[in-house]
Design an enzyme around this catalytic site. Structure first.
Site, PDB file in Angstrom:
ATOM      1  CD  GLU A  63      -4.883  -1.909   8.561  1.00  0.00           C
ATOM      2  OE1 GLU A  63      -3.956  -2.504   8.045  1.00  0.00           O
ATOM      3  OE2 GLU A  63      -5.389  -1.048   8.031  1.00  0.00           O
ATOM      4  CG  ASN A  95      -9.836  -6.926   1.094  1.00  0.00           C
ATOM      5  OD1 ASN A  95     -10.036  -8.252   0.775  1.00  0.00           O
ATOM      6  ND2 ASN A  95     -11.000  -6.344   1.469  1.00  0.00           N
ATOM      7  NE  ARG A 109      -4.285   0.255   0.699  1.00  0.00           N
ATOM      8  CZ  ARG A 109      -5.374  -0.107   1.549  1.00  0.00           C
ATOM      9  NH1 ARG A 109      -6.317  -0.445   0.884  1.00  0.00           N
ATOM     10  NH2 ARG A 109      -5.104  -0.656   2.740  1.00  0.00           N
ATOM     11  CD  GLU A 141     -14.541  -3.200  -0.957  1.00  0.00           C
ATOM     12  OE1 GLU A 141     -15.459  -2.287  -0.921  1.00  0.00           O
ATOM     13  OE2 GLU A 141     -13.435  -2.958  -0.714  1.00  0.00           O
TER      14      GLU A 141
END
Length: 425
Positions: free
Chosen positions: A61, A334, A268, A337
């Site tokens: 975010e 995501n 992650r 990117e």
């Protein structure tokens, strides 16, 4: 009101467990023990400037919000910006922004959603507008903002079908919270419709801010340098992997027959770096770590990307990337990117967190769906053997990224509509 009181009571009763979880996380990430007072609404200072407040939970975010943060600071030169998070990694991700705007950017943790903590937070900072990223709907916080007539917007808003089902079970609690929002900037029409069904009003489709995040030139140059150092050696990237996925991919990789193939693993969460290193070592694969400084040698099979803020460089290096969180039911990470870097994408069966973007990327040829790790390995082998198809996916990825930009301008226009001058509460 009764539902919110019951929620607050349960939250208070659960606080011992909340603190135990915080201590448990601090075993791997000591930063969780810093700024503890902020988690209950006790903050050290308030900037003299009028404040725009933006809440970005963690890393993803915060990165997505960067173009909007820069646009807000340019559009409102007399204002400062208060950026709140829930995790230390989210807080650390904004370090470059802090360095660029040291006099205008303030960071803090958003307090736990308790009535007293929310009231203290809002009374201390007295922002002129509140912006919540994606799905951050906190009933007590939104109630406190409504009582103070503080306009609140949900921006870059998304809501999966799975999350909608969960919120429906809490309709008496969430409907008033959603109705109190001055506006909702939804990523897609489907997100807007699901939020409206739960009680949101004044929804606008603004697109996904993540499309406006341009990979940094320094990161792209770093990845290009790695690519040059590796020569013609093919690279498969597992990006933003989650618990359980690395083991599946490592086993599939070990069964592949692609000459000189290098597997790059980028977990992650940084607190899992050591755990993933143990998984690789247990399989007897030759590996090295990015944190060690040296590049992989000719016999290295796995490179562990245990670094922060270098994902664009890994995408620039890779021939093809499997997006983490999609092999197992985490909802996916995501993929935007990767597309912006021109990296062909593989998606597992679970991409509900980015459902529309995933389907659009597949439809235009920038991404491909796989059912499991073995199918991903087969797709990697097939693509590496077909250079023209791999190049076509790379071109499609860049076009896909560029075609969906513009969410920042649309979101800024929505914010400007509620930014009328206010004299306190």
């Amino acid at each position: 009101m009764i539902a919110r009181l019951g929620y607050s009571l349960l939250f208070y009763l659960a606080m011992p467990l909340v603190w135990l979880r915080l201590l448990w996380r601090a075993r791997r990430q000591r930063e969780y023990l810093q700024h503890l007072g902020e988690r209950h609404g006790f903050h050290a200072r308030r900037p003299a400037r009028p404040l725009i407040w933006l809440h970005a939970v963690s890393v993803g975010e915060t990165r997505a919000a960067e173009p909007l943060i820069r646009a807000l600071l340019q559009a409102y030169p007399e204002h400062g910006l208060l950026l709140t998070h829930m995790t230390p990694t989210g807080r650390a991700t904004a370090a470059a922004l802090l360095a660029s705007f040291p006099e205008r950017l303030t960071q803090a943790y958003l307090p736990y959603d308790l009535p007293g903590a929310s009231a203290r937070f809002l009374d201390h900072f007295q922002p002129q507008v509140g912006l919540l990223m994606e799905t951050e709907l906190w009933p007590n916080l939104l109630h406190a903002a409504s009582r103070r007539r503080l306009p609140m917007l949900l921006i870059n808003a998304r809501l999966s079908v799975r999350s909608q089902r969960g919120y429906r079970r809490l309709a008496s609690l969430m409907r008033p919270a959603l109705a109190s929002l001055r506006g909702v900037a939804a990523q897609t029409a489907a997100d807007a419709e699901r939020l409206q069904q739960l009680g949101a009003t004044a929804t606008t489709i603004c697109g996904n801010l993540k499309f406006d995040v341009v990979p940094g030139a320094a990161q792209l140059q770093l990845g290009a340098g790695w690519r040059q150092a590796f020569g013609r050696r093919p690279v498969w990237l597992l990006a933003s992997s989650r618990e359980g996925e690395e083991a599946l991919v490592l086993d599939a990789f070990a069964a592949m027959r692609v000459a000189d193939l290098l597997l790059v693993l980028v977990p992650r969460h940084p607190q899992r770096f050591a755990e993933v290193a143990e998984l690789v070592a247990a399989r007897g694969l030759a590996f090295c770590r990015r944190s060690a400084g040296a590049l992989p040698g000719s016999t290295t099979q796995v490179w562990l990307g245990d670094s922060m803020g270098e994902m664009a460089a890994y995408y620039a290096l890779a021939n093809v990337a499997l997006i983490g969180g999609s092999l197992l039911p985490f909802g996916g990470q995501n993929l935007i990117e990767a597309a912006a870097c021109g990296c062909p994408v593989l998606l597992g069966p679970h991409s509900f967190n980015f459902a529309q973007a995933s389907e659009d990327a597949i439809a235009c040829g920038a991404a491909r769906r796989v059912g499991d790790a073995a199918e991903a390995a087969a797709a990697v082998s097939e693509l590496l053997a077909d250079g023209s198809r791999l190049a076509a996916m790379s071109d499609a990825a860049r076009c896909f990224s560029q075609a969906h930009r513009g969410a920042t301008a649309r979101t800024l226009a929505l914010i400007e509509g509620v930014m009328a001058p206010r004299k306190g509460y």
